[in-house]
Design an enzyme around this catalytic site. Structure first.
Site, PDB file in Angstrom:
ATOM      1  N   CYS A 121      -3.602  10.420   1.450  1.00  0.00           N
ATOM      2  CA  CYS A 121      -2.691   9.311   1.144  1.00  0.00           C
ATOM      3  C   CYS A 121      -1.365   9.753   0.546  1.00  0.00           C
ATOM      4  CB  CYS A 121      -3.381   8.329   0.204  1.00  0.00           C
ATOM      5  SG  CYS A 121      -4.820   7.519   0.943  1.00  0.00           S
ATOM      6  N   LYS A 157       0.819  -1.208   0.000  1.00  0.00           N
ATOM      7  CA  LYS A 157       0.000   0.000   0.000  1.00  0.00           C
ATOM      8  C   LYS A 157       0.856   1.263   0.000  1.00  0.00           C
ATOM      9  CE  LYS A 157      -3.179   2.945  -0.010  1.00  0.00           C
ATOM     10  NZ  LYS A 157      -4.299   3.119   0.889  1.00  0.00           N
TER      11      LYS A 157
END
Length: 478
Positions: free
Chosen positions: A290, A232
């Site tokens: 993010c 991720k």
């Protein structure tokens, strides 16, 4: 493999009740999709009753989404699962004890990227709440993006300390990072492949059981918990790197008098086995939760799990750190374009009126996390300008007054700055905008390539745009 844990799971039976801690851009769509899956009987959303977010509990229980951007299908599906009695939101975390599986979708920002120390305070609070009410055989899944090593380290320690249980023996623990983009939340969860990594085989299989029912075209990719964490953080670091490359190219094109979008189309045309040249879009800056911090989680993971013995460039000196610097530079470049535009009109930033269009970090959304418009506004106000912010989706932001009246925002503007590609701004009429500004030669600074430069130049505007070296020094129309 723990035969004890597998025996507990076998006795407990299939997952029927799911808890989701954190009702935000990740937790809400995840909870709704779990509730819509026929195999799950009940889903509970857990949200703190805090002054800033406690209002979500009542809204969600009425079937109303607190996310006010364009999220296709979300509110309709929310209304259906609430009406069917399959989803309820609560601030009573003791109900975690009734859940077969609990996921945590909580923000994990960095206090300061310079020292690579993350702010895990909210995640720790969520883990402690889960641990206090954990029962034997429960599956706990971290969906939050974390520094590699967190699931098997800090998260495991907190859950064991609070529960008195042992991960891998008494309960399951896994990492299954979210992979969503604002504006397509339901679609992304259903269609993207799901990375699932347990701390052991039993935990991985239990997590696969949890996520399989919500996937349509997506498939499960099992791995270890730490590998899932690296996956991720790495995929976001690579995306940030690709955007930085596009931004660097845009700056070069401006210097050389070239249209970066022509160059981009040319590069993107070269396709084939081994030679694909996909290139992302340049712009006014990178925002969101993010991309602005996941490179730092990846960098910190290498330092912590590598025990600090790193001889190669890392941290701010790594290629990912350099990419972060480039993307953080873009709002400053928007300031530069604004000042250059004002200079061409013979005006100073002191007292200039600026209409800043778009406060959300991404188009057609109300998500303002780490918006690149904020450092631009601060810099222009420091230079003496008066800035009015318009955003059709954002209702409020601490310390910032956000208008929903576009005409009001444009009235008397010396500069119109487009920071977000909301669809409202693609249809700006240059004649009407100039009329509202009341200026002979207003400036328009396009950070997202949403307006037609020639139409605004013909109307008498001074045009400046990211990567538009072919237009940024245009003759001023009479």
């Amino acid at each position: 493999m723990s035969s004890r844990l597998q025996s507990i799971i076998d006795t407990r039976g299939p997952i029927r009740t799911v808890g989701v801690i954190g009702m935000g851009y990740v937790g809400i769509p995840a909870a709704v999709l779990f509730a819509n899956a026929p195999g799950f009987e009940s889903v509970r959303g857990f949200q703190r009753d805090s002054p800033s977010s406690g209002y979500k509990v009542a809204m969600l229980n009425r079937g109303e989404s607190p996310l006010k951007g364009e999220e296709p299908g979300l509110e309709d599906l929310l209304g259906r699962v609430v009406g069917a009695g399959k989803f309820r939101c609560t601030s009573d975390f003791s109900q975690i004890a009734e859940c077969d599986a609990v996921t945590l979708a909580i923000q994990t920002p960095f206090k300061d990227p310079k020292d690579l120390i993350p702010d895990f305070s909210a995640l720790i609070e969520g883990l402690r709440a889960a641990g206090r009410h954990l029962s034997e055989g429960t599956l706990v899944v971290l969906e939050s993006t974390v520094t590699p090593g967190t699931t098997t380290g800090m998260a495991r320690e907190i859950l064991e300390e609070e529960s008195g249980l042992v991960a891998g023996e008494d309960f399951c623990l896994a990492h299954a990072p979210e992979r969503v983009m604002v504006g397509r939340l339901l679609r992304n969860i259903r269609e993207h492949d799901r990375i699932v990594g347990g701390i052991d085989d039993v935990s991985t299989r239990r997590a696969v059981e949890l996520y399989s029912p919500v996937l349509t075209t997506g498939k499960i990719i099992p791995m270890t918990a730490t590998a899932a964490e690296v996956t991720k953080t790495a995929e976001n670091a690579f995306r940030d790197l690709q955007i930085a490359a596009a931004n660097q190219l845009a700056l070069h094109c401006e210097a050389m008098g070239v249209n970066v979008y022509d160059v981009r189309a040319g590069i993107d045309s070269l396709k084939g086995a081994g030679i694909t040249r996909a290139i992302l879009w340049p712009g006014a800056g990178v925002g969101g939760h993010c991309l602005t911090k996941d490179s730092w989680h990846l960098e910190r993971g290498a330092q912590v799990l590598g025990h600090g013995d790193l001889w190669y460039p890392h941290g701010a000196e790594s290629i990912f750190g350099v990419a972060r610097k480039i993307n953080e530079f873009m709002p400053r470049h928007m300031v530069h374009l604004t000042l250059e535009g004002l200079k061409r009109t013979g005006k100073s930033p002191e007292g200039a009126k600026i209409a800043l269009l778009g406060w959300a970090f991404i188009q057609n959304s109300d998500d303002t996390r780490n918006t690149p418009a904020e450092p631009y506004l601060a810099a222009m106000e420091e230079a003496g300008a008066k800035v009015r912010v318009h955003d059709p989706f954002v209702n409020d932001y601490p310390g910032i007054e956000v208008s929903h009246d576009l005409d009001e925002a444009l009235a008397g503007a010396d500069v119109v700055t487009v920071f977000t590609a909301h669809h409202h701004y693609a249809s700006l009429d240059p004649v009407r905008v100039k009329e509202l500004s009341g200026r002979e030669h207003p400036v328009i600074v396009d950070g997202r390539n949403v307006v037609d430069p020639d139409a605004f130049i013909r109307a008498g505007f001074i045009y400046k745009g990211i990567g538009r070296g072919d237009r940024n020094s245009h003759p001023v129309a009479p």
